[in-house]
Enzyme design. Structure first.
Site, PDB file in Angstrom:
ATOM      1  CB  CYS A 141      -0.933  -0.006   1.214  1.00 58.44           C
ATOM      2  SG  CYS A 141      -2.079  -1.415   1.242  1.00 58.44           S
ATOM      3  CG  HIS A 190      12.187  -1.438   2.887  1.00 53.90           C
ATOM      4  ND1 HIS A 190      12.206  -1.574   1.526  1.00 53.90           N
ATOM      5  CD2 HIS A 190      11.603  -2.562   3.357  1.00 53.90           C
ATOM      6  CE1 HIS A 190      11.666  -2.727   1.172  1.00 53.90           C
ATOM      7  NE2 HIS A 190      11.302  -3.340   2.274  1.00 53.90           N
ATOM      8  CG  HIS A 224      -5.084  19.705   4.658  1.00 54.55           C
ATOM      9  ND1 HIS A 224      -6.420  19.894   4.937  1.00 54.55           N
ATOM     10  CD2 HIS A 224      -4.633  20.880   4.123  1.00 54.55           C
ATOM     11  CE1 HIS A 224      -6.769  21.114   4.580  1.00 54.55           C
ATOM     12  NE2 HIS A 224      -5.717  21.733   4.081  1.00 54.55           N
ATOM     13  CG  HIS A 266      -2.862   3.003   3.541  1.00 52.30           C
ATOM     14  ND1 HIS A 266      -3.740   2.837   2.491  1.00 52.30           N
ATOM     15  CD2 HIS A 266      -2.685   1.761   4.074  1.00 52.30           C
ATOM     16  CE1 HIS A 266      -4.069   1.572   2.387  1.00 52.30           C
ATOM     17  NE2 HIS A 266      -3.450   0.897   3.334  1.00 52.30           N
ATOM     18  CG  ASN A 299      -6.982  -0.812   2.204  1.00 51.44           C
ATOM     19  OD1 ASN A 299      -6.375  -0.215   1.304  1.00 51.44           O
ATOM     20  ND2 ASN A 299      -6.340  -1.445   3.173  1.00 51.44           N
TER      21      ASN A 299
END
Length: 381
Positions: free
Chosen positions: A98, A177, A261, A265, A298
């Site tokens: 995602c 990562h 703002h 996700h 989603n």
């Protein structure tokens, strides 16, 4: 699955692929391709119409889709459909989860630094048709319950002539990562169950891995966006913990002072709840995310763009506003992208997927119960 779907935070108007409505469901390559063409071509058609940019003027194409890999690639489908020039630079990202939508715009930004006077087209989508889980392991049901059809197209430019018409300026991209950790790497993984059915396994380590990835990402992002006062407070807290009381709670910077703002996700309701608590955000701060989850579900890597479209359709983007998009997903990865609005985005101008029904939102979500994931034990257990 029925109980879980009722608690994910999704409403009744999300979209499933066309093939799912056949009897029996048709999950063939033909219907998978039709699903992706509908999402991608629809988004690109609208984008080119709104911007008045010719497809042959696009010099860079970056397409991302996590768990479907076609041949020719999705980027080739775009080049073929819009008859782009032979020298177009194209990339096809897969397996990035995602986070791929923000990873893709980060890649496009880097490419624009070496390709001058150029347009970059970024397309984010996901394929559900061939990736629904049809077995009986509860830990693999989540993708069926939360993921829905969606897609987005974004146009970036480094052409001086676009200064007056562009909406946003790209400020920062921070990628984290965590795959070096076995716990993070295995918390969300595509594999087969004991009967050979392919599905996405979610382990009980998901929230732990997500928290670690987000914390690392925020640590890297903070020096770029926090005001001096917040950075000083954080530094003093860190020094105090190192010298005196390592067991005391660290100071959590107030990111609300750095952005107008915040668009994370959507993931699922538990993830949004945890983010809101950790960052000390209000319901107003989380409105775009919760409404996107409720209305569209989603949609994987494209969800952050549905959230931005929500803010635009509400007429909330003013000149100078700072927008923080955050995405996280398998790997485990976290990516933040920061924009500044070059101009006020007029509500009447913001014609997008929300336009016809934006006045019906926000809706109340008090009726949605807490969600308990049926997750596998840790893969390291």
């Amino acid at each position: 699955m029925r109980r879980t779907t009722a608690r994910t935070g999704l409403g009744d108007s999300t979209y499933l692929p066309e093939g799912f409505f056949k009897d029996p469901p048709d999950t063939s390559m033909e219907y998978a391709r039709r699903e992706m063409e509908m999402a991608m071509f629809g988004a690109v058609d609208e984008l080119l119409e709104n911007t008045k940019v010719r497809s042959r003027d696009v010099g860079i194409v970056v397409v991302n889709c996590c768990i479907s890999c076609l041949a020719p690639s999705l980027s080739s489908m775009i080049v073929n459909r819009y008859k782009m020039k032979e020298g177009v630079v194209s990339y096809n990202l897969s397996g990035m989860g995602c986070t791929a939508g923000l990873v893709a715009v980060s890649l496009a930004k880097q490419l624009l630094q070496v390709h001058h006077n150029c347009y970059a087209l970024v397309i984010s989508t996901e394929s559900i048709t061939q990736n629904a889980y049809t077995g009986n392991e509860r830990s693999k049901f989540l993708i069926n319950c939360a993921f829905r059809v969606g897609g987005a197209a974004i146009l970036l430019s480094n052409r001086p002539s676009d200064q007056g018409s562009a909406k946003y300026r790209f400020l920062h991209a921070v990628r984290t990562h965590m795959a070096c950790s076995d716990l993070s790497y295995r918390c969300v993984i595509l594999d087969e169950d004991s009967e050979g059915y392919l599905g996405m396994t979610v382990t009980k380590d998901l929230l732990v891995a997500a928290t670690a990835a987000i914390k690392s990402n925020l640590t890297a992002l903070a020096p770029l966006v926090l005001p001096v006062t917040e950075r000083v407070r954080f530094l003093l807290s860190h020094i105090t913990r190192c010298l005196q009381a390592a067991n005391t709670e660290p100071y959590v910077p107030c990111f609300r002072e750095s952005f107008e703002h915040f668009l994370p996700h959507v993931g699922g309701k538990p993830v949004l709840d945890q983010l809101q608590r950790s960052l000390g955000l209000t319901e107003a701060d989380m409105e775009a995310s919760r409404m996107t989850l409720y209305r569209y579900g989603n949609t994987s890597s494209s969800s952050v763009w549905y959230e931005l479209a929500y803010a635009e359709a509400k007429g909330r983007i003013g000149r100078g506003d700072r927008v923080w998009q955050m995405a996280f997903g398998s790997g485990f990865k976290c990516c933040s992208v920061v924009w500044r609005a070059i101009r006020t985005v007029d509500r009447e101008e913001a014609t997008n997927v929300w336009s016809d029904e934006i006045d019906e939102f926000p809706v109340g979500l008090d009726h949605i119960a807490q969600l308990s994931y049926f997750s596998e034990p840790s893969k390291l257990a």
